[in-house]
Structures are given as structure tokens and as C-alpha cells.
Scaffold this motif. Structure first.
Motif, PDB file in Angstrom:
ATOM      1  N   ALA A 165       0.830  -1.201   0.000  1.00  0.00           N
ATOM      2  CA  ALA A 165       0.000   0.000   0.000  1.00  0.00           C
ATOM      3  C   ALA A 165       0.868   1.256   0.000  1.00  0.00           C
ATOM      4  O   ALA A 165       0.616   2.202  -0.756  1.00  0.00           O
ATOM      5  CB  ALA A 165      -0.940  -0.010   1.205  1.00  0.00           C
ATOM      6  N   ASN A 166       1.905   1.280   0.839  1.00  0.00           N
ATOM      7  CA  ASN A 166       2.803   2.434   0.878  1.00  0.00           C
ATOM      8  C   ASN A 166       3.611   2.571  -0.400  1.00  0.00           C
ATOM      9  O   ASN A 166       3.825   3.669  -0.899  1.00  0.00           O
ATOM     10  CB  ASN A 166       3.743   2.323   2.082  1.00  0.00           C
ATOM     11  N   HIS A 167       4.084   1.444  -0.936  1.00  0.00           N
ATOM     12  CA  HIS A 167       4.842   1.481  -2.186  1.00  0.00           C
ATOM     13  C   HIS A 167       3.969   2.010  -3.323  1.00  0.00           C
ATOM     14  O   HIS A 167       4.395   2.869  -4.096  1.00  0.00           O
ATOM     15  CB  HIS A 167       5.363   0.090  -2.548  1.00  0.00           C
ATOM     16  N   ASN A 168       2.762   1.506  -3.430  1.00  0.00           N
ATOM     17  CA  ASN A 168       1.861   1.920  -4.506  1.00  0.00           C
ATOM     18  C   ASN A 168       1.476   3.390  -4.364  1.00  0.00           C
ATOM     19  O   ASN A 168       1.376   4.118  -5.362  1.00  0.00           O
ATOM     20  CB  ASN A 168       0.603   1.055  -4.510  1.00  0.00           C
ATOM     21  N   LEU A 169       1.255   3.821  -3.123  1.00  0.00           N
ATOM     22  CA  LEU A 169       0.877   5.217  -2.881  1.00  0.00           C
ATOM     23  C   LEU A 169       1.984   6.166  -3.310  1.00  0.00           C
ATOM     24  O   LEU A 169       1.742   7.122  -4.074  1.00  0.00           O
ATOM     25  CB  LEU A 169       0.556   5.411  -1.396  1.00  0.00           C
ATOM     26  N   THR A 170       3.195   5.940  -2.821  1.00  0.00           N
ATOM     27  CA  THR A 170       4.296   6.842  -3.148  1.00  0.00           C
ATOM     28  C   THR A 170       4.649   6.778  -4.630  1.00  0.00           C
ATOM     29  O   THR A 170       4.980   7.801  -5.228  1.00  0.00           O
ATOM     30  CB  THR A 170       5.537   6.509  -2.298  1.00  0.00           C
ATOM     31  N   CYS A 171       4.548   5.581  -5.210  1.00  0.00           N
ATOM     32  CA  CYS A 171       4.821   5.447  -6.645  1.00  0.00           C
ATOM     33  C   CYS A 171       3.785   6.215  -7.456  1.00  0.00           C
ATOM     34  O   CYS A 171       4.119   6.877  -8.445  1.00  0.00           O
ATOM     35  CB  CYS A 171       4.825   3.974  -7.040  1.00  0.00           C
ATOM     36  N   ALA A 172       2.516   6.169  -7.048  1.00  0.00           N
ATOM     37  CA  ALA A 172       1.448   6.874  -7.761  1.00  0.00           C
ATOM     38  C   ALA A 172       1.643   8.382  -7.683  1.00  0.00           C
ATOM     39  O   ALA A 172       1.463   9.099  -8.687  1.00  0.00           O
ATOM     40  CB  ALA A 172       0.087   6.485  -7.181  1.00  0.00           C
ATOM     41  N   ILE A 173       2.031   8.891  -6.525  1.00  0.00           N
ATOM     42  CA  ILE A 173       2.262  10.332  -6.366  1.00  0.00           C
ATOM     43  C   ILE A 173       3.452  10.777  -7.220  1.00  0.00           C
ATOM     44  O   ILE A 173       3.406  11.822  -7.889  1.00  0.00           O
ATOM     45  CB  ILE A 173       2.484  10.684  -4.881  1.00  0.00           C
ATOM     46  N   ASN A 217      -5.436   5.916   0.493  1.00  0.00           N
ATOM     47  CA  ASN A 217      -5.032   5.802   1.894  1.00  0.00           C
ATOM     48  C   ASN A 217      -6.237   5.946   2.811  1.00  0.00           C
ATOM     49  O   ASN A 217      -6.785   7.043   2.965  1.00  0.00           O
ATOM     50  CB  ASN A 217      -3.971   6.863   2.223  1.00  0.00           C
ATOM     51  N   SER A 218      -6.633   4.849   3.438  1.00  0.00           N
ATOM     52  CA  SER A 218      -7.820   4.865   4.301  1.00  0.00           C
ATOM     53  C   SER A 218      -7.590   5.719   5.545  1.00  0.00           C
ATOM     54  O   SER A 218      -8.519   6.384   6.031  1.00  0.00           O
ATOM     55  CB  SER A 218      -8.194   3.439   4.703  1.00  0.00           C
ATOM     56  N   ARG A 219      -6.371   5.705   6.092  1.00  0.00           N
ATOM     57  CA  ARG A 219      -6.082   6.533   7.266  1.00  0.00           C
ATOM     58  C   ARG A 219      -6.203   8.009   6.935  1.00  0.00           C
ATOM     59  O   ARG A 219      -6.682   8.804   7.751  1.00  0.00           O
ATOM     60  CB  ARG A 219      -4.676   6.224   7.788  1.00  0.00           C
ATOM     61  N   PHE A 220      -5.766   8.386   5.748  1.00  0.00           N
ATOM     62  CA  PHE A 220      -5.892   9.783   5.340  1.00  0.00           C
ATOM     63  C   PHE A 220      -7.365  10.161   5.215  1.00  0.00           C
ATOM     64  O   PHE A 220      -7.763  11.262   5.630  1.00  0.00           O
ATOM     65  CB  PHE A 220      -5.174  10.024   4.012  1.00  0.00           C
ATOM     66  N   ARG A 221      -8.176   9.274   4.655  1.00  0.00           N
ATOM     67  CA  ARG A 221      -9.609   9.559   4.531  1.00  0.00           C
ATOM     68  C   ARG A 221     -10.251   9.750   5.903  1.00  0.00           C
ATOM     69  O   ARG A 221     -11.059  10.661   6.106  1.00  0.00           O
ATOM     70  CB  ARG A 221     -10.313   8.434   3.772  1.00  0.00           C
ATOM     71  N   LYS A 222      -9.891   8.877   6.851  1.00  0.00           N
ATOM     72  CA  LYS A 222     -10.435   9.010   8.204  1.00  0.00           C
ATOM     73  C   LYS A 222      -9.975  10.312   8.857  1.00  0.00           C
ATOM     74  O   LYS A 222     -10.756  11.012   9.508  1.00  0.00           O
ATOM     75  CB  LYS A 222     -10.000   7.816   9.056  1.00  0.00           C
ATOM     76  N   VAL A 269      -6.515  10.581  -0.916  1.00  0.00           N
ATOM     77  CA  VAL A 269      -7.925  10.298  -0.629  1.00  0.00           C
ATOM     78  C   VAL A 269      -8.333   8.946  -1.198  1.00  0.00           C
ATOM     79  O   VAL A 269      -9.032   8.156  -0.558  1.00  0.00           O
ATOM     80  CB  VAL A 269      -8.830  11.419  -1.181  1.00  0.00           C
ATOM     81  N   VAL A 270      -7.883   8.657  -2.409  1.00  0.00           N
ATOM     82  CA  VAL A 270      -8.283   7.412  -3.095  1.00  0.00           C
ATOM     83  C   VAL A 270      -7.573   6.199  -2.507  1.00  0.00           C
ATOM     84  O   VAL A 270      -8.190   5.135  -2.320  1.00  0.00           O
ATOM     85  CB  VAL A 270      -7.990   7.525  -4.603  1.00  0.00           C
ATOM     86  N   ALA A 327       0.714  19.818  -8.367  1.00  0.00           N
ATOM     87  CA  ALA A 327       0.638  20.081  -6.925  1.00  0.00           C
ATOM     88  C   ALA A 327      -0.701  19.662  -6.325  1.00  0.00           C
ATOM     89  O   ALA A 327      -0.831  19.577  -5.101  1.00  0.00           O
ATOM     90  CB  ALA A 327       0.879  21.566  -6.657  1.00  0.00           C
ATOM     91  N   CYS A 328      -1.703  19.400  -7.174  1.00  0.00           N
ATOM     92  CA  CYS A 328      -3.037  19.020  -6.686  1.00  0.00           C
ATOM     93  C   CYS A 328      -3.215  17.516  -6.546  1.00  0.00           C
ATOM     94  O   CYS A 328      -4.036  17.063  -5.739  1.00  0.00           O
ATOM     95  CB  CYS A 328      -4.111  19.549  -7.638  1.00  0.00           C
ATOM     96  N   TRP A 329      -2.505  16.736  -7.354  1.00  0.00           N
ATOM     97  CA  TRP A 329      -2.810  15.298  -7.457  1.00  0.00           C
ATOM     98  C   TRP A 329      -2.486  14.540  -6.180  1.00  0.00           C
ATOM     99  O   TRP A 329      -3.067  13.493  -5.914  1.00  0.00           O
ATOM    100  CB  TRP A 329      -2.044  14.676  -8.636  1.00  0.00           C
ATOM    101  N   LYS A 330      -1.544  15.053  -5.394  1.00  0.00           N
ATOM    102  CA  LYS A 330      -1.155  14.367  -4.156  1.00  0.00           C
ATOM    103  C   LYS A 330      -2.364  14.174  -3.239  1.00  0.00           C
ATOM    104  O   LYS A 330      -2.579  13.088  -2.681  1.00  0.00           O
ATOM    105  CB  LYS A 330      -0.065  15.197  -3.475  1.00  0.00           C
ATOM    106  N   PHE A 331      -3.169  15.212  -3.078  1.00  0.00           N
ATOM    107  CA  PHE A 331      -4.364  15.131  -2.237  1.00  0.00           C
ATOM    108  C   PHE A 331      -5.338  14.100  -2.787  1.00  0.00           C
ATOM    109  O   PHE A 331      -5.873  13.267  -2.039  1.00  0.00           O
ATOM    110  CB  PHE A 331      -5.028  16.508  -2.160  1.00  0.00           C
ATOM    111  N   VAL A 332      -5.567  14.131  -4.083  1.00  0.00           N
ATOM    112  CA  VAL A 332      -6.517  13.201  -4.712  1.00  0.00           C
ATOM    113  C   VAL A 332      -6.057  11.760  -4.527  1.00  0.00           C
ATOM    114  O   VAL A 332      -6.852  10.876  -4.175  1.00  0.00           O
ATOM    115  CB  VAL A 332      -6.668  13.531  -6.216  1.00  0.00           C
ATOM    116  N   ILE A 333      -4.771  11.505  -4.737  1.00  0.00           N
ATOM    117  CA  ILE A 333      -4.239  10.145  -4.606  1.00  0.00           C
ATOM    118  C   ILE A 333      -4.325   9.667  -3.166  1.00  0.00           C
ATOM    119  O   ILE A 333      -4.663   8.509  -2.894  1.00  0.00           O
ATOM    120  CB  ILE A 333      -2.787  10.096  -5.129  1.00  0.00           C
TER     121      ILE A 333
END
Length: 311
Positions: free
Chosen positions: A236-244, A296-301, A293-294, A285-291
Motif C-alpha cells: 500500500a505504501n509502495h503503490n501510494l508513493t509510486c502513484a504520487i 489511503n484509508s487513514r488519510f480519509r479518516k 484520498v483514493v 501540486a493538486c494530485w497528491k491530495f486526490v491520490i
């Protein structure tokens, strides 16, 4: 006040502006709004949510600070020049804006490099990750990156040649053609090592994950590292940072390819192409927030708690 509204509707020759100018102005205002709001939310959620204040979290906060500065100091200055189709703030402000742009871009690239190194350590040396990658060291690398970026970006401030107003994109940019030595230095100290590191680390991570998937059950039991959903080691962390990181690269790629094409084949006589590619890059600079939210469940909470006013 009358002159201001006249400038909004008419150009210097008294003719009405076309739809392109109106569209560009709207895009600049919208991008500026979302850059500021999204990055304030990222910083607030990251700093107030338990479980997000880890190494990757601090690097993302540093990224968001750089993007927030861009939304406060850089993009708002493009609104009025886009309306009147000329730079109105003077050469000194143009040069300072170019300096801030280089600092923020360098910091951003450095942050992505440190994030990729952190992910590499989580996969390559999981048993030593907690001691090799600590929050204290993370803060030191963040401070070093900001100081190094500021130091490396100072020469253009002292340069005799002024920065150029990039009319098609409504931003000030450094005139790299008159600073070839500086261009080579920035490429050698920032761009090349950072992108080589980013490319190598993520290729290594996903090659290793792929190999693990094809291992037999016996080999998987003997393997020191196994993909999981738990941070800081998991997919999950690898995919998140890679996506950003990928969102940043893909956002800047069209404008960079346009610059390469113009060097090879000559200028592209289409202001909208220049504007679209540059502001797509700034919108990275905007996509980080969107990614977040999509993915990271902890970020959504944390975002939900922040919006609800929970403590």
C-alpha cells in the motif's frame, strides 16, 4: 477601479479579449485555488492524524509545503498578467519569482528521491528499516534539501540577464539559454541523480514484489521480506508513493517534451499548447491530495475527522 475593469475586458488597442484569455484566466484561478486548499488539507491531516506521522508522512508534508508556497507566491501573480497579456510587476519581481520556482522544483524532486530511498530500505533491509530510516534522519534530509535547493538557486538572482516573462503560459521563467554552466550544474546535482535514484528504486521494488509472487510456498517462508498491507513495509505504501511520483512525472512530461521538440524542430506557434502543458505541470501540486484520498484509508479518516471538527 474603472481602469481595472477596463483592463479585464479590453486590451491595449481597445479590442475585446477572446475566449482564450478568459479561459486561461479561469484556469489559473481554479488551479491556484485547488493548489492552496488541497495542500493545506494534506498538511493539516498529516500533522493531526495518528499513524500518518511517519517518515513518508513528513516527506509528503514537505512536498505540500513547497506546493503551498507555489500556490501563494507564484500562481496568483499570473492572474492579472494573463488578463492584460503582459508582465506588470517589474523585472525584480520576475527574477524573484523565477528563483522561488527553481527552489520549489528542486525541493520537490529531492523529496521524491528521499521517498523512493525510504521505500527501497523498507524492501531491501526490512530488519534494519526502523534504525536506518528514522523520523529524526528524515527531518535532517528535509532540512538539507531545502537549504541545498536555496543555495543552488541563488546564482540566477545575481545573474546580469533578467528572467523572461513566458507570455504563452503567463509565468516568469529563468532564461536558461544564457546560463549554460548553471544548467549543467543543476542537471548534475539535482535532476540526474534524483531521477536515476527514483527510477532504480521503484524498479527494484516492483521486480522484487513480482519475484515474490512467483516463489513457491517453501521459498516464501524462507524469504526475509514479504509483501503486506501494513505500513511502513507494505505494498500500500509502495503503490501510494509510486502513484504520487508518477503523477508528478506525467504532469511535467508534456511540457518537457515540448521544450525538447522546440529545441530540435523550432518554436511551436500555438500559445494554447504552451499554456496547457505548463499549467498541467503546475497542477501536479493538486494530485497528491486526490491520490491520498483514493489510496489511503487513514488519510480519509483523518480528513473526515478534520472536517467534522473531531479531536
Amino acid at each position: 477601479m474603472t481602469d481595472f475593469f477596463y483592463a479585464i475586458v479590453y486590451n491595449g488597442s481597445g479590442q475585446l479579449y477572446g475566449w482564450q484569455v478568459i479561459l486561461e484566466t479561469v484556469v489559473i484561478v481554479v488551479v491556484t485555488f485547488f493548489v492552496i486548499v488541497f495542500n493545506i488539507l494534506v498538511i493539516a491531516v498529516m500533522m493531526t492524524t495518528h499513524g500518518l506521522q511517519d517518515v513518508v508522512g513528513y516527506y509528503l508534508v514537505s512536498l505540500s509545503v513547497a506546493d503551498l508556497i507555489c500556490g501563494i507566491l507564484i500562481t496568483p501573480l499570473s492572474v492579472y498578467p494573463a488578463i492584460v497579456q503582459r508582465w506588470v510587476y517589474g523585472d525584480i519581481v520576475c527574477k524573484i519569482e523565477s528563483f522561488v520556482e527553481i527552489v520549489l522544483w528542486s525541493v520537490t524532486v529531492y523529496m521524491f528521491m528521499w521517498i523512493s530511498v525510504d521505500r527501497y530500505l523498507a524492501v531491501q533491509k526490512p530488519s534494519r528499516y526502523e534504525t536506518a530510516s528514522t523520523v529524526g534522519r528524515c527531518k535532517c534530509w528535509i532540512a538539507f534539501s531545502w537549504l541545498a535547493s536555496i543555495a543552488l538557486s541563488c546564482p540566477p538572482l545575481a545573474a546580469v540577464s533578467p528572467a523572461n516573462y513566458y507570455l504563452e503560459a503567463s509565468v516568469c521563467v529563468l532564461d536558461w539559454s544564457h546560463m549554460s554552466a548553471y544548467s549543467v550544474t543543476m542537471a548534475a546535482l539535482v535532476v540526474t541523480p534524483s531521477f536515476i535514484t527514483i527510477g532504480y528504486t521503484y524498479v527494484y521494488i516492483y521486480v522484487r514484489i513480482t519475484k515474490y509472487k512467483w516463489m513457491t510456498a517453501e521459498k516464501k517462508k524462507e524469504c526475509e521480506w514479504a509483501p503486506s498491507s501494513d505500513p511502513p513495509y507494505g505494498n500500500a505504501n509502495h503503490n501510494l508513493t509510486c502513484a504520487i511520483t508518477l503523477a508528478f512525472v506525467l504532469s511535467w512530461l508534456p511540457w518537457l517534451l515540448l521544450q525538447v521538440y522546440e529545441k530540435a524542430a523550432g518554436p511551436v506557434d500555438s500559445p494554447m499548447v504552451h499554456f496547457a502543458t505548463m499549467w498541467l505541470a503546475i497542477a501536479s501540486a493538486c494530485w497528491k491530495f486526490v491520490i491520498l484520498v483514493v489510496m489511503n484509508s487513514r488519510f480519509r479518516k483523518g480528513l473526515k475527522h478534520l472536517c467534522d471538527g473531531d479531536r
